[in-house]
Motif scaffolding. Sequence first.
Motif, PDB file in Angstrom:
ATOM      1  N   ALA A 158       0.915  -1.209   0.278  1.00 36.58           N
ATOM      2  CA  ALA A 158       0.148   0.101   0.136  1.00 36.58           C
ATOM      3  C   ALA A 158       0.951   0.959   0.050  1.00 36.58           C
ATOM      4  CB  ALA A 158      -0.917  -0.008   1.247  1.00 36.58           C
ATOM      5  N   GLU A 159       1.958   1.367   0.729  1.00 36.56           N
ATOM      6  CA  GLU A 159       2.944   2.691   0.841  1.00 36.56           C
ATOM      7  C   GLU A 159       3.345   2.456  -0.584  1.00 36.56           C
ATOM      8  OE1 GLU A 159       6.633   4.088   3.392  1.00 36.56           O
ATOM      9  OE2 GLU A 159       5.989   1.777   3.321  1.00 36.56           O
ATOM     10  N   ALA A 163       2.999   5.703  -2.950  1.00 36.90           N
ATOM     11  CA  ALA A 163       4.104   6.526  -3.279  1.00 36.90           C
ATOM     12  C   ALA A 163       4.149   6.701  -4.732  1.00 36.90           C
ATOM     13  CB  ALA A 163       5.438   5.934  -2.950  1.00 36.90           C
ATOM     14  N   THR A 164       3.907   5.614  -5.478  1.00 38.66           N
ATOM     15  CA  THR A 164       3.727   5.643  -6.976  1.00 38.66           C
ATOM     16  C   THR A 164       2.702   6.514  -7.470  1.00 38.66           C
ATOM     17  OG1 THR A 164       4.534   3.332  -7.053  1.00 38.66           O
ATOM     18  CG2 THR A 164       3.299   4.165  -9.168  1.00 38.66           C
ATOM     19  N   ILE A 165       1.416   6.365  -6.797  1.00 39.39           N
ATOM     20  CA  ILE A 165       0.287   7.199  -7.297  1.00 39.39           C
ATOM     21  C   ILE A 165       0.700   8.821  -6.972  1.00 39.39           C
ATOM     22  CG2 ILE A 165      -1.807   8.261  -6.787  1.00 39.39           C
ATOM     23  CD1 ILE A 165      -2.456   5.215  -5.919  1.00 39.39           C
ATOM     24  N   GLU A 166       1.357   9.236  -6.144  1.00 35.48           N
ATOM     25  CA  GLU A 166       1.725  10.742  -5.726  1.00 35.48           C
ATOM     26  C   GLU A 166       3.128  10.754  -7.096  1.00 35.48           C
ATOM     27  OE1 GLU A 166       0.733  12.727  -4.049  1.00 35.48           O
ATOM     28  OE2 GLU A 166      -0.405  11.524  -2.842  1.00 35.48           O
ATOM     29  N   ARG A 332      -9.732   4.564   5.382  1.00 40.61           N
ATOM     30  CA  ARG A 332      -8.727   3.393   5.762  1.00 40.61           C
ATOM     31  C   ARG A 332      -7.581   3.669   4.923  1.00 40.61           C
ATOM     32  NH1 ARG A 332     -11.676  -2.654   5.203  1.00 40.61           N
ATOM     33  NH2 ARG A 332     -13.309  -2.170   6.844  1.00 40.61           N
ATOM     34  N   GLY A 333      -7.569   4.277   4.064  1.00 34.49           N
ATOM     35  CA  GLY A 333      -6.100   4.786   3.280  1.00 34.49           C
ATOM     36  C   GLY A 333      -5.495   5.670   4.311  1.00 34.49           C
ATOM     37  N   LEU A 334      -6.221   6.690   4.631  1.00 29.87           N
ATOM     38  CA  LEU A 334      -5.816   7.888   5.424  1.00 29.87           C
ATOM     39  C   LEU A 334      -5.187   7.460   6.778  1.00 29.87           C
ATOM     40  CD1 LEU A 334      -8.369  10.664   4.904  1.00 29.87           C
ATOM     41  CD2 LEU A 334      -6.041  10.467   3.989  1.00 29.87           C
ATOM     42  N   ARG A 335      -5.649   6.307   7.368  1.00 31.14           N
ATOM     43  CA  ARG A 335      -5.324   5.766   8.520  1.00 31.14           C
ATOM     44  C   ARG A 335      -3.961   4.948   8.387  1.00 31.14           C
ATOM     45  NH1 ARG A 335     -10.995   4.567  10.055  1.00 31.14           N
ATOM     46  NH2 ARG A 335     -11.415   5.567  12.046  1.00 31.14           N
ATOM     47  N   GLU A 336      -4.072   4.134   7.250  1.00 30.94           N
ATOM     48  CA  GLU A 336      -2.904   3.496   6.775  1.00 30.94           C
ATOM     49  C   GLU A 336      -1.612   4.250   6.700  1.00 30.94           C
ATOM     50  OE1 GLU A 336      -0.225   0.386   6.450  1.00 30.94           O
ATOM     51  OE2 GLU A 336      -2.174   0.657   7.249  1.00 30.94           O
ATOM     52  N   ARG A 337      -1.757   5.381   5.923  1.00 29.62           N
ATOM     53  CA  ARG A 337      -0.787   6.556   5.500  1.00 29.62           C
ATOM     54  C   ARG A 337      -0.325   7.085   6.710  1.00 29.62           C
ATOM     55  NH1 ARG A 337      -2.333  10.267   0.515  1.00 29.62           N
ATOM     56  NH2 ARG A 337      -0.021  10.683   0.630  1.00 29.62           N
ATOM     57  N   ALA A 338      -1.222   7.511   7.804  1.00 28.14           N
ATOM     58  CA  ALA A 338      -0.834   7.888   9.094  1.00 28.14           C
ATOM     59  C   ALA A 338       0.047   7.168   9.772  1.00 28.14           C
ATOM     60  CB  ALA A 338      -2.064   8.679  10.029  1.00 28.14           C
ATOM     61  N   GLY A 370      12.037   8.004   9.494  1.00 26.87           N
ATOM     62  CA  GLY A 370      12.613   6.630   8.868  1.00 26.87           C
ATOM     63  C   GLY A 370      11.681   6.180   7.901  1.00 26.87           C
ATOM     64  N   GLN A 371      10.352   6.605   7.716  1.00 26.16           N
ATOM     65  CA  GLN A 371       9.826   6.048   6.776  1.00 26.16           C
ATOM     66  C   GLN A 371      10.136   6.801   5.341  1.00 26.16           C
ATOM     67  OE1 GLN A 371       7.770   3.837   7.349  1.00 26.16           O
ATOM     68  NE2 GLN A 371       7.326   3.829   9.438  1.00 26.16           N
ATOM     69  N   SER A 372       9.648   6.035   4.363  1.00 25.17           N
ATOM     70  CA  SER A 372       9.700   6.540   2.984  1.00 25.17           C
ATOM     71  C   SER A 372       8.591   7.576   2.759  1.00 25.17           C
ATOM     72  CB  SER A 372       9.802   5.402   1.979  1.00 25.17           C
ATOM     73  OG  SER A 372       8.723   4.861   2.045  1.00 25.17           O
ATOM     74  N   PRO A 373       8.756   8.465   1.837  1.00 26.40           N
ATOM     75  CA  PRO A 373       7.592   9.391   1.716  1.00 26.40           C
ATOM     76  C   PRO A 373       6.267   8.749   1.165  1.00 26.40           C
ATOM     77  CG  PRO A 373       9.831  10.262   0.550  1.00 26.40           C
ATOM     78  CD  PRO A 373       9.819   8.855   1.148  1.00 26.40           C
ATOM     79  N   PRO A 374       5.291   8.973   1.898  1.00 28.22           N
ATOM     80  CA  PRO A 374       3.834   8.308   1.692  1.00 28.22           C
ATOM     81  C   PRO A 374       3.661   8.435   0.120  1.00 28.22           C
ATOM     82  CG  PRO A 374       3.726   9.648   3.835  1.00 28.22           C
ATOM     83  CD  PRO A 374       4.999   9.982   2.956  1.00 28.22           C
TER      84      PRO A 374
END
Length: 374
Positions: A158-159, A163-166, A332-338, A370-374
């Motif tokens: 999902a991440e 990232a690909t979508i952005e 759900r997508g917003l929760r996962e991104r957060a 430490g996370q990659s850009p969402p």
Amino acid sequence: MIATPADFDTANKPVRVLHLEDSAADHELARLALRRAPLAHELTQVDTLTALMQALRGGQFDLVLADYRLRGFTALDAWQQAQTLAAHPPFVLLSGAIGEAAAVNALHLGFADYLLKDDMARLPHVIARAIEMAEARRAREQAAAELAASERRLAELAEHLQATIEEERAAIAREIHDDVGGALTAARFDLAWIARHAGDDAAMAEHAHSANEMLQHALGASQRIMMNLRPPVLDQGLVAAVRWLAQTFERRTGIGCTVLAQQQALSIAQPLQLVAYRTVQEALTNVQKYAQARQVRVELSEHEGLMLLEVCDDGTGVAPGALGKSHSFGLRGLRERARRAGGWLDVSSQQGRGTCVVLTLPAADGADTGQSPP
């Protein structure tokens, strides 16, 4: 279903029992009890902690049958020693003199079962049940580990997709700006030239004017699309981007939208600014679609190393249970991104009293998750 000794009566896989016992007579009683039952088995005796640990490190036993009191130590000491191993077989307590409190304590520590020596006839059944329970526990642990690994893989996917979508949004926005926007602007210049040189031809001048208006509309639409795909206003900071989003929302819907910010610049990393921006965007979209609200309030603040974002409306609210529906992919997508950004998102709502979407993200030094850009 409780296993019986016959369930383990296979020539290919006998039950391997490690008997922790310092009495030769009691060891022989256990051997006789197992021989009388249709239980293929191998019974090995040890009487010291050192011998027990050496046998367990070999990983060849299905069960430990332990007397409670031995010379210099107890079965509880043996259990504690076994905990130092990555994995060990289940323990069954077999004793001639043990109080109920001690037996219950052993079960609380993790022993599979206990049996008194004067009830030795039940030993095969106790062993069969303990092994069955251990196998069921291992199966549950393996299933839980596989589920956790699957969830991690899905979260990573999902991440990656987000990232690909952005990235694709940014690429499309650039193409619209460079190609479509440039072509439309050039066409406007040509139409302006045609209008100036139309002379007395009123029809040509009218068509040129009409075409120019359509081009102006197309330019405006392309700019709106670019802003939605990858808003350049984010380069001016999150507060400025949210204010622009609120003003656009208010003009488009007629719903009042107020932005409150403690300061004009928030100490939040650039990738996390996009997470916050998309959260406001999704929340305002939901307000427009479902809330029937008259007013929306967006508030940004920092507190103890955290950035807090609230989007609250005075609409109809959300019905109980609606937030957990399977099709609620937006939230759900917003929760996962957060979550992937090191924060969390909460939605609270009461029917007839509006809805609040609250996003918390690390700010200041905590912004580097430490996370990659969402």
